[in-house]
Design an enzyme around this catalytic site. Structure first.
Site, PDB file in Angstrom:
ATOM      1  N   LYS A   8     -12.061   2.461 -58.573  1.00  0.00           N
ATOM      2  CA  LYS A   8     -10.751   3.124 -58.520  1.00  0.00           C
ATOM      3  C   LYS A   8      -9.686   2.055 -58.304  1.00  0.00           C
ATOM      4  O   LYS A   8      -9.694   1.364 -57.287  1.00  0.00           O
ATOM      5  CB  LYS A   8     -10.737   4.150 -57.380  1.00  0.00           C
ATOM      6  CG  LYS A   8      -9.353   4.742 -57.074  1.00  0.00           C
ATOM      7  CD  LYS A   8      -9.426   5.842 -56.000  1.00  0.00           C
ATOM      8  CE  LYS A   8      -8.033   6.320 -55.578  1.00  0.00           C
ATOM      9  NZ  LYS A   8      -8.066   7.349 -54.533  1.00  0.00           N
ATOM     10  N   ASP A  25      -0.765   4.704 -54.371  1.00  0.00           N
ATOM     11  CA  ASP A  25      -0.967   6.153 -54.320  1.00  0.00           C
ATOM     12  C   ASP A  25       0.071   6.780 -53.398  1.00  0.00           C
ATOM     13  O   ASP A  25      -0.092   6.782 -52.176  1.00  0.00           O
ATOM     14  CB  ASP A  25      -2.393   6.461 -53.822  1.00  0.00           C
ATOM     15  CG  ASP A  25      -2.664   7.965 -53.762  1.00  0.00           C
ATOM     16  OD1 ASP A  25      -1.845   8.746 -54.309  1.00  0.00           O
ATOM     17  OD2 ASP A  25      -3.694   8.357 -53.169  1.00  0.00           O
ATOM     18  N   LYS A  73       2.542  12.295 -50.172  1.00  0.00           N
ATOM     19  CA  LYS A  73       1.986  11.983 -48.852  1.00  0.00           C
ATOM     20  C   LYS A  73       3.112  11.912 -47.823  1.00  0.00           C
ATOM     21  O   LYS A  73       4.200  11.448 -48.156  1.00  0.00           O
ATOM     22  CB  LYS A  73       1.300  10.611 -48.889  1.00  0.00           C
ATOM     23  CG  LYS A  73      -0.037  10.591 -49.583  1.00  0.00           C
ATOM     24  CD  LYS A  73      -0.681   9.219 -49.462  1.00  0.00           C
ATOM     25  CE  LYS A  73      -1.967   9.136 -50.267  1.00  0.00           C
ATOM     26  NZ  LYS A  73      -3.046   9.989 -49.760  1.00  0.00           N
ATOM     27  N   ASP A 122      -5.331   1.366 -52.222  1.00  0.00           N
ATOM     28  CA  ASP A 122      -6.056   2.338 -53.038  1.00  0.00           C
ATOM     29  C   ASP A 122      -6.663   1.699 -54.300  1.00  0.00           C
ATOM     30  O   ASP A 122      -7.310   2.371 -55.087  1.00  0.00           O
ATOM     31  CB  ASP A 122      -5.128   3.508 -53.393  1.00  0.00           C
ATOM     32  CG  ASP A 122      -5.849   4.845 -53.355  1.00  0.00           C
ATOM     33  OD1 ASP A 122      -6.925   4.922 -52.737  1.00  0.00           O
ATOM     34  OD2 ASP A 122      -5.343   5.808 -53.973  1.00  0.00           O
ATOM     35  N   ASP A 180      -2.548  14.608 -55.123  1.00  0.00           N
ATOM     36  CA  ASP A 180      -3.012  13.498 -54.286  1.00  0.00           C
ATOM     37  C   ASP A 180      -4.530  13.289 -54.419  1.00  0.00           C
ATOM     38  O   ASP A 180      -5.063  12.281 -53.964  1.00  0.00           O
ATOM     39  CB  ASP A 180      -2.633  13.764 -52.822  1.00  0.00           C
ATOM     40  CG  ASP A 180      -2.660  12.496 -51.979  1.00  0.00           C
ATOM     41  OD1 ASP A 180      -2.796  11.398 -52.572  1.00  0.00           O
ATOM     42  OD2 ASP A 180      -2.562  12.602 -50.742  1.00  0.00           O
ATOM     43  N   GLU A 189      -6.111  12.237 -56.889  1.00  0.00           N
ATOM     44  CA  GLU A 189      -5.929  11.616 -58.203  1.00  0.00           C
ATOM     45  C   GLU A 189      -7.060  10.647 -58.541  1.00  0.00           C
ATOM     46  O   GLU A 189      -7.363  10.448 -59.718  1.00  0.00           O
ATOM     47  CB  GLU A 189      -4.578  10.880 -58.244  1.00  0.00           C
ATOM     48  CG  GLU A 189      -4.580   9.443 -57.676  1.00  0.00           C
ATOM     49  CD  GLU A 189      -4.948   9.342 -56.203  1.00  0.00           C
ATOM     50  OE1 GLU A 189      -4.806  10.360 -55.479  1.00  0.00           O
ATOM     51  OE2 GLU A 189      -5.399   8.270 -55.753  1.00  0.00           O
ATOM     52  N   ARG A 244     -10.245  10.845 -58.230  1.00  0.00           N
ATOM     53  CA  ARG A 244     -11.363  11.489 -58.927  1.00  0.00           C
ATOM     54  C   ARG A 244     -11.037  11.760 -60.385  1.00  0.00           C
ATOM     55  O   ARG A 244     -11.926  11.802 -61.227  1.00  0.00           O
ATOM     56  CB  ARG A 244     -11.755  12.769 -58.164  1.00  0.00           C
ATOM     57  CG  ARG A 244     -10.662  13.782 -58.067  1.00  0.00           C
ATOM     58  CD  ARG A 244     -10.978  14.880 -57.048  1.00  0.00           C
ATOM     59  NE  ARG A 244     -10.779  14.442 -55.666  1.00  0.00           N
ATOM     60  CZ  ARG A 244     -11.054  15.192 -54.601  1.00  0.00           C
ATOM     61  NH1 ARG A 244     -11.550  16.403 -54.749  1.00  0.00           N
ATOM     62  NH2 ARG A 244     -10.844  14.726 -53.384  1.00  0.00           N
TER      63      ARG A 244
HETATM   64  N1  BES Z   1      -6.397   7.451 -51.649  1.00  0.00           N
HETATM   65  C1  BES Z   1      -6.561   8.683 -50.980  1.00  0.00           C
HETATM   66  C2  BES Z   1      -7.698   8.653 -49.952  1.00  0.00           C
HETATM   67  C3  BES Z   1      -7.523   7.750 -48.754  1.00  0.00           C
HETATM   68  C4  BES Z   1      -7.114   8.274 -47.545  1.00  0.00           C
HETATM   69  C5  BES Z   1      -7.849   6.419 -48.825  1.00  0.00           C
HETATM   70  C6  BES Z   1      -6.997   7.446 -46.449  1.00  0.00           C
HETATM   71  C7  BES Z   1      -7.725   5.598 -47.731  1.00  0.00           C
HETATM   72  C8  BES Z   1      -7.312   6.108 -46.541  1.00  0.00           C
HETATM   73  C9  BES Z   1      -6.874   9.799 -51.975  1.00  0.00           C
HETATM   74  O1  BES Z   1      -6.324   9.661 -53.236  1.00  0.00           O
HETATM   75  C10 BES Z   1      -6.374  11.085 -51.386  1.00  0.00           C
HETATM   76  O2  BES Z   1      -5.210  11.151 -51.145  1.00  0.00           O
HETATM   77  N2  BES Z   1      -7.262  12.013 -51.131  1.00  0.00           N
HETATM   78  C11 BES Z   1      -6.921  13.257 -50.555  1.00  0.00           C
HETATM   79  C12 BES Z   1      -7.757  14.320 -51.191  1.00  0.00           C
HETATM   80  C13 BES Z   1      -7.322  15.719 -50.856  1.00  0.00           C
HETATM   81  C14 BES Z   1      -5.976  16.012 -51.468  1.00  0.00           C
HETATM   82  C15 BES Z   1      -8.370  16.676 -51.366  1.00  0.00           C
HETATM   83  C16 BES Z   1      -7.204  13.173 -49.045  1.00  0.00           C
HETATM   84  O3  BES Z   1      -8.177  12.543 -48.658  1.00  0.00           O
HETATM   85  O4  BES Z   1      -6.419  13.739 -48.286  1.00  0.00           O
HETATM   86 ZN    ZN Z   2      -5.926   7.690 -53.845  1.00  0.00          ZN
HETATM   87 ZN    ZN Z   3      -4.352  10.444 -53.347  1.00  0.00          ZN
END
Ligand code: BES
Ligand code: ZN
Ligand code: ZN
Length: 483
Positions: free
Chosen positions: A246, A251, A258, A269, A328, A330, A332
């Site tokens: 990834k 992000d 966020k 990210d 968010d 994204e 996946r």
């Molecule tokens: N890049 C984030 C995940 C992340 C969170 C990485 C904290 C490093 C530290 C990812 O893209 C994301 O935002 N995931 C969401 C998914 C949710 C919307 C289902 C998350 O983990 O809140």
């Molecule tokens: Zn992310």
């Molecule tokens: Zn994200």
């Protein structure tokens, strides 16, 4: 900083400072020459504790045992203690008479990992004056500690740690400087290594290939996306290993924006992408007998009038449709298309690495990588490699009930789960929709959201990027190469 093997006893070597590990608080070792002062100076020989005795020019470092991980930690702490000095040369002995064939590899890893400094954006550079570290083969006269074995271990350890530091530097670089195009340019520099080639694909290719999930994430960014494909092709490779990373150079969360405090650190990210690139680099340098591919989906996730939206339905490369309920989630989406692309290579092993979910950090803590997949033996082999490398990992189990939580009423699946629980696993199960039957048991998903980036340093990891996932995969390959 150079690390070299020296065919000499520690106290016969000439250097500014000698490093002596105080192993398991045993003060009786012949190298310990200041034990009378330890009490006065408050040195107990605890792990991570250091004491510099100027008169004898010895830096004492507490070390819990001669296990690889304790050696890495003490070696890194020794270098940390020397960072602010003007020392140019140090020597350190191998405890081979106490521990035959002491882990020169772990020593090299600890030294190199501990020497990393990120000062690209500081006007006053903090890098140390240390030029050379000599590893003295204390018992070089013995047949079981040959210079050749030690040199091989030194080379392996150094290259593995340098690759880890390479990943750290990529991740630490700001989103302004490390755009998808910049990341692609950096990848292309790796073609100076023997047998390494690099293809960089732009939007036209992504459109042709129907990689619409990847493209949707990129839409509101002023920086065009890049699909980076690095290949290391040695002669007569034993297996084809394909790594997918990834590479979100930023992000913001997209329209499902966020909150500000969660947005800080999201330059990290791209850690999965940085890791797969670094793994390929080291595999080539180590001349491993595998065909290795590193595929990076590089883009930003931004907001704007053209942003993809919750309620959109995307058609991925394999034709499956995805209802967007949260922009968010994204990573996946990008990985879905990249995994489809990766399987066209017919891999013997397929590993994706991503800072995919905050839920993984909740589940396992900040220090630990989540290992997911269908094949138990494969997951165990990766966990074992992680253990050996000094990386922390934990397995998160898939199940069919969690998979049902991704159901959508308008598309083949939703990009988020309908439950607030089990988010790391449901993200892994989302990716599973893009793994063909033939590759289910060859696939591993590594969620490095916790360990990839640190607000606070721990062990031999500095604050900031850690290069998570690099060492465990290289250890896995080294183990596999023995078969
Ligand atoms: N890049 C984030 C995940 C992340 C969170 C990485 C904290 C490093 C530290 C990812 O893209 C994301 O935002 N995931 C969401 C998914 C949710 C919307 C289902 C998350 O983990 O809140
Ligand atoms: Zn992310
Ligand atoms: Zn994200």
């Amino acid at each position: 900083m150079h690390v070299n093997i020296l065919n000499q006893k520690l106290f016969d070597s000439t250097s500014d400072v000698k490093i002596v590990f105080v192993v398991a608080k045993a003060f009786e070792h012949r190298w310990i020459r200041d034990k009378e002062s330890f009490e006065l100076l408050g040195f107990k020989g605890e792990s991570e504790e250091t004491l510099f005795v100027a008169a004898s020019r010895i830096l004492y470092v507490g070390c819990d045992s001669l296990d690889a991980e304790d050696i890495r930690l003490s070696a890194a702490k020794a270098l940390e203690a020397l960072k602010k000095t003007n020392v140019k040369t140090v020597s350190i002995g191998t405890y081979s008479s106490d521990c035959p064939g002491m882990n020169v590899k772990a020593l090299a890893e600890g030294l190199m990992l501990g020497s990393y400094v990120f000062d690209q954006y500081k006007s006053k550079k903090e890098s140390s004056t240390l030029e050379s570290v000599l590893i003295c083969l204390e018992d070089y006269a013995r047949t079981d500690v040959s210079v050749e074995t030690a040199s091989k271990a030194l080379k392996e350890g150094t290259l593995i740690a340098e690759a880890t530091n390479f990943a750290k530097a990529i991740v630490n670089t700001t989103p302004f400087d490390m755009t998808p195009i910049a990341l692609a340019k950096l990848a292309q520099t790796l073609t100076s290594l023997p047998n390494v080639t690099c293809k960089v694909m732009d939007e036209t290719f992504l459109k042709e290939q129907g990689m619409n999930a990847f493209l949707a994430v990129n839409r509101a960014s002023v920086h065009p996306p890049r699909l980076i494909h690095l290949t290391y092709m040695p002669k007569a490779p034993k297996k084809r290993l394909v790594y997918v990373g990834k590479g979100l150079t930023y992000d913001s969360g997209g329209l499902s924006l966020k909150p500000s405090e969660h947005m800080v650190t999201m330059k990290a990210d791209k850690s999965g992408g940085a890791a797969v690139m670094s793994i390929l680099k080291a595999a080539a340098e180590l001349e491993l007998p595998f065909e290795v591919h590193a595929i990076i989906g590089a883009t930003e996730n931004m907001i704007g009038g053209d942003a993809y939206k919750p309620d959109d339905v995307l058609v991925a490369k394999n034709g499956k449709t995805i209802e967007v309920r949260n922009t968010d989630a994204e990573g996946r989406l990008v990985l879905a298309d990249c995994l489809c692309y990766a399987q066209e290579l017919k891999p013997d092993l397929l590993v994706d690495m991503a800072t995919l979910t905050g839920a993984c950090v909740v589940a396992l803590g900040e220090y630990t990588t989540g290992i997911m997949g269908h094949d138990s033996a494969l997951k165990h082999s990766m966990q074992k490699a992680a253990d050996k490398s000094g990386e922390l990992s934990g397995m998160l189990p898939f199940n069919k009930y969690l998979k049902k939580l991704l159901k959508s009423s308008v598309a083949d699946m939703s990009n988020i789960s309908s439950s607030r629980y089990g988010g790391a696993i449901t993200a892994g199960l989302f990716l599973d929709n893009f793994i063909e039957e033939a590759y289910k048991d060859k696939w591993l998903h590594l969620d490095i959201a916790g360990p990839a980036y640190l607000e606070k340093a721990w062990g031999y990891n500095q604050s900031g990027a850690t290069g998570a996932g690099v060492r465990m995969n290289l250890y896995w390959m080294l183990e596999e190469a023995k078969k």
